[in-house]
Design an enzyme around this catalytic site. Structure first.
Site, PDB file in Angstrom:
ATOM      1  N   CYS A  11      -3.013  -5.881 -11.450  1.00  0.00           N
ATOM      2  CA  CYS A  11      -2.791  -6.803 -10.319  1.00  0.00           C
ATOM      3  C   CYS A  11      -3.983  -7.709 -10.026  1.00  0.00           C
ATOM      4  O   CYS A  11      -3.842  -8.708  -9.326  1.00  0.00           O
ATOM      5  CB  CYS A  11      -2.432  -6.010  -9.075  1.00  0.00           C
ATOM      6  SG  CYS A  11      -1.196  -4.766  -9.388  1.00  0.00           S
TER       7      CYS A  11
ATOM      8  N   ASN B 271       6.276  -6.910  -5.616  1.00  0.00           N
ATOM      9  CA  ASN B 271       4.974  -6.832  -6.284  1.00  0.00           C
ATOM     10  C   ASN B 271       5.132  -7.314  -7.734  1.00  0.00           C
ATOM     11  O   ASN B 271       5.832  -6.682  -8.524  1.00  0.00           O
ATOM     12  CB  ASN B 271       4.502  -5.363  -6.230  1.00  0.00           C
ATOM     13  CG  ASN B 271       3.172  -5.128  -6.921  1.00  0.00           C
ATOM     14  OD1 ASN B 271       2.665  -5.982  -7.629  1.00  0.00           O
ATOM     15  ND2 ASN B 271       2.617  -3.947  -6.714  1.00  0.00           N
TER      16      ASN B 271
ATOM     17  N   HIS C 148      -3.146  -9.840  -3.006  1.00  0.00           N
ATOM     18  CA  HIS C 148      -2.138  -9.284  -3.915  1.00  0.00           C
ATOM     19  C   HIS C 148      -1.058  -8.649  -3.049  1.00  0.00           C
ATOM     20  O   HIS C 148      -1.356  -7.906  -2.114  1.00  0.00           O
ATOM     21  CB  HIS C 148      -2.772  -8.237  -4.835  1.00  0.00           C
ATOM     22  CG  HIS C 148      -1.743  -7.420  -5.549  1.00  0.00           C
ATOM     23  ND1 HIS C 148      -0.736  -8.007  -6.274  1.00  0.00           N
ATOM     24  CD2 HIS C 148      -1.529  -6.077  -5.610  1.00  0.00           C
ATOM     25  CE1 HIS C 148       0.049  -7.059  -6.762  1.00  0.00           C
ATOM     26  NE2 HIS C 148      -0.412  -5.887  -6.377  1.00  0.00           N
TER      27      HIS C 148
HETATM   28  O1  UT7 Z   1       0.049  -3.080  -7.103  1.00  0.00           O
HETATM   29  C1  UT7 Z   1      -1.127  -2.422  -6.761  1.00  0.00           C
HETATM   30  C2  UT7 Z   1      -1.059  -0.986  -6.601  1.00  0.00           C
HETATM   31  N1  UT7 Z   1       0.055  -0.502  -5.861  1.00  0.00           N
HETATM   32  C3  UT7 Z   1      -0.081  -0.147  -4.592  1.00  0.00           C
HETATM   33  O2  UT7 Z   1      -1.098  -0.357  -3.990  1.00  0.00           O
HETATM   34  C4  UT7 Z   1       1.076   0.581  -3.962  1.00  0.00           C
HETATM   35  C5  UT7 Z   1       0.583   1.424  -2.856  1.00  0.00           C
HETATM   36  N2  UT7 Z   1       1.575   2.329  -2.337  1.00  0.00           N
HETATM   37  C6  UT7 Z   1       2.637   1.974  -1.585  1.00  0.00           C
HETATM   38  O3  UT7 Z   1       2.899   0.805  -1.368  1.00  0.00           O
HETATM   39  C7  UT7 Z   1       3.468   3.072  -0.959  1.00  0.00           C
HETATM   40  O4  UT7 Z   1       2.834   4.297  -1.168  1.00  0.00           O
HETATM   41  C8  UT7 Z   1       4.932   3.166  -1.473  1.00  0.00           C
HETATM   42  C9  UT7 Z   1       5.721   1.973  -0.953  1.00  0.00           C
HETATM   43  C10 UT7 Z   1       4.936   3.180  -2.972  1.00  0.00           C
HETATM   44  C11 UT7 Z   1       5.602   4.418  -0.947  1.00  0.00           C
HETATM   45  O5  UT7 Z   1       5.529   4.464   0.450  1.00  0.00           O
HETATM   46  P1  UT7 Z   1       5.031   5.797   1.195  1.00  0.00           P
HETATM   47  O6  UT7 Z   1       5.111   5.525   2.622  1.00  0.00           O
HETATM   48  O7  UT7 Z   1       3.684   6.127   0.615  1.00  0.00           O
HETATM   49  O8  UT7 Z   1       6.136   6.835   0.794  1.00  0.00           O
HETATM   50  P2  UT7 Z   1       5.991   8.232   0.011  1.00  0.00           P
HETATM   51  O9  UT7 Z   1       5.753   7.982  -1.437  1.00  0.00           O
HETATM   52  O10 UT7 Z   1       4.996   9.098   0.735  1.00  0.00           O
HETATM   53  O11 UT7 Z   1       7.424   8.834   0.212  1.00  0.00           O
HETATM   54  C12 UT7 Z   1       7.936   9.149   1.504  1.00  0.00           C
HETATM   55  C13 UT7 Z   1       9.369   9.577   1.370  1.00  0.00           C
HETATM   56  C14 UT7 Z   1       9.592  10.646   0.302  1.00  0.00           C
HETATM   57  O12 UT7 Z   1      10.578  11.539   0.772  1.00  0.00           O
HETATM   58  P3  UT7 Z   1      10.158  12.961   1.362  1.00  0.00           P
HETATM   59  O13 UT7 Z   1       9.416  13.665   0.254  1.00  0.00           O
HETATM   60  O14 UT7 Z   1       9.290  12.679   2.547  1.00  0.00           O
HETATM   61  O15 UT7 Z   1      11.468  13.591   1.708  1.00  0.00           O
HETATM   62  C15 UT7 Z   1      10.167   9.883  -0.862  1.00  0.00           C
HETATM   63  O16 UT7 Z   1      10.984  10.640  -1.681  1.00  0.00           O
HETATM   64  O17 UT7 Z   1      10.200   8.462   1.003  1.00  0.00           O
HETATM   65  C16 UT7 Z   1      10.993   8.816  -0.135  1.00  0.00           C
HETATM   66  N3  UT7 Z   1      11.234   7.614  -0.922  1.00  0.00           N
HETATM   67  C17 UT7 Z   1      12.284   6.806  -0.729  1.00  0.00           C
HETATM   68  N4  UT7 Z   1      13.314   6.867   0.123  1.00  0.00           N
HETATM   69  C18 UT7 Z   1      14.227   5.885   0.069  1.00  0.00           C
HETATM   70  C19 UT7 Z   1      10.445   7.102  -1.921  1.00  0.00           C
HETATM   71  N5  UT7 Z   1      11.011   5.969  -2.383  1.00  0.00           N
HETATM   72  C20 UT7 Z   1      12.140   5.764  -1.663  1.00  0.00           C
HETATM   73  C21 UT7 Z   1      13.125   4.758  -1.675  1.00  0.00           C
HETATM   74  N6  UT7 Z   1      14.146   4.853  -0.800  1.00  0.00           N
HETATM   75  N7  UT7 Z   1      13.078   3.702  -2.512  1.00  0.00           N
END
Ligand code: UT7
Length: 326
Positions: free
Chosen positions: A113, A283, A252
């Site tokens: 990125c 992204n 980004h």
């Molecule tokens: O490009 C440069 C590098 N990339 C980044 O910097 C990305 C940085 N990270 C993020 O943007 C976020 O961490 C994400 C958007 C990827 C994820 O958001 P989060 O708030 O960190 O969610 P999480 O991974 O902690 O997941 C929370 C919950 C989980 O369920 P449980 O275990 O709490 O029951 C996931 O299974 O959300 C669930 N989940 C979803 N639910 C519905 C994960 N993806 C989805 C989805 N739809 N698409």
């Protein structure tokens, strides 16, 4: 010393729009989750026969047109991408041939990125050596080709697109400074494991989907805010600039929550100073900041004399922040 600035910008986004409603039909996800957790509403997906170089060339042609230059005026071509057409030849060589540019140096950089910031910084430095006059920097990605479309934690995030800039000597303004960095110890947080010399492509790697992006999103999230804020400081401090002096931040576009937290850390009003387009494109890795910068120029959001901060962070880990006076 000669000032090096941007002579023209261009962008290309594939026509095909994939909305959150479309994803709801494909996976166990909701528009509400995607919007509140990421800020993304839709993203563009390249056609099956549309490779990264095809998007790169379209963006480059517009950048050249806006710079009122021809491909033969270019002395150097850098393509930032983690989704090259193929391992080699480089996508930059493919672009050189498709544009009909001269036999000038052409190479890819792989910094995920942060690619647009690295590319601009590299071009600025190389032009300043006196060996080259004008450079074409393109950031182009077809992330849809390396996305696991059954993995909801990643596939809702990414999109395809390209942005390009022509760099050369300018009378006023130009690139004032840049700060780049990397931390290979955290490389496993965001990677595409197979297909290289460590794990060559095999039936097993395909079956295990190891040719797609693997990401530890929540760990990355925590690093992103701090790293982007530190990168911004690393470039602004030596120039004697404070948050208030920056007219617009082009970050980004990884996650709206990361960007709002960045604005808070920098003490700037996100409504006024943060350029956001994550809602429309998701992204796009290196292409994200390139497309955002191009859009901000095209829409008149960037005005003559403005101080712009481009700030990026990504897999590697890598980061880069650059200040340009328009
Ligand atoms: O490009 C440069 C590098 N990339 C980044 O910097 C990305 C940085 N990270 C993020 O943007 C976020 O961490 C994400 C958007 C990827 C994820 O958001 P989060 O708030 O960190 O969610 P999480 O991974 O902690 O997941 C929370 C919950 C989980 O369920 P449980 O275990 O709490 O029951 C996931 O299974 O959300 C669930 N989940 C979803 N639910 C519905 C994960 N993806 C989805 C989805 N739809 N698409």
């Amino acid at each position: 010393m000669t000032k090096i600035g941007i002579l023209g910008v261009g962008k290309y986004l594939p026509e095909n729009v994939l909305t959150n409603a479309d994803l709801e039909k494909m996976l166990d996800t909701t528009d509400e989750w995607i919007v509140t957790r990421t800020g993304i509403k839709e993203r563009r997906i390249a056609a099956e026969n549309e490779a990264t170089s095809d998007m790169a060339v379209k963006a480059a042609k517009l950048a050249l047109k806006n710079a009122k230059l021809e491909p033969e005026d270019i002395d150097l071509i850098i393509v930032a991408t983690i989704t090259p057409d193929m391992f080699f030849p480089s996508t930059a060589c493919v672009v050189q041939q498709k544009l009909g540019a001269r036999k000038v140096p052409a190479f890819d950089i792989s910094v995920a990125c942060s690619g647009y910031v690295y590319g601009l910084t590299l071009a600025d430095s190389l032009i300043k050596t006196g060996g080259y006059k004008r450079a074409l920097v393109i950031a182009a990605e077809k992330l849809s080709a390396v996305t696991d479309w059954e993995e909801r934690s990643t596939c809702v995030l990414f999109g395809d697109g390209a942005g390009a800039a022509v760099l050369g000597p300018v009378e006023e303004g130009g690139i004032l400074g840049a700060a780049l960095g990397a931390d290979g110890s955290k490389g496993d947080l965001l990677q595409l494991p197979a297909g290289g010399s460590r794990m060559p492509a095999s039936i097993k790697t395909v079956e295990n989907k190891l040719h797609t992006i693997k990401m530890e999103g929540n760990v990355l999230f925590k690093h992103a805010v701090k790293i982007m804020a530190d990168a911004a400081l690393a470039v602004t401090e030596p120039l004697g600039l404070k948050g208030d002096d920056i007219d617009l931040i082009i970050p980004h576009q990884a996650n709206i929550r990361i960007l709002k937290a960045l604005a808070k850390r920098m003490g700037v009003d996100p409504e006024k100073k943060l350029y956001l387009n994550i809602e429309k494109y998701g992204n796009m890795s290196a292409a994200s900041s390139a497309v955002a910068f191009t859009e901000a120029v095209e829409s008149g959001r960037i005005k003559k004399g403005d101080i712009i901060l481009i700030d990026a962070f990504g897999g590697g880990l890598t980061w880069g922040a650059l200040i340009i006076k328009w």
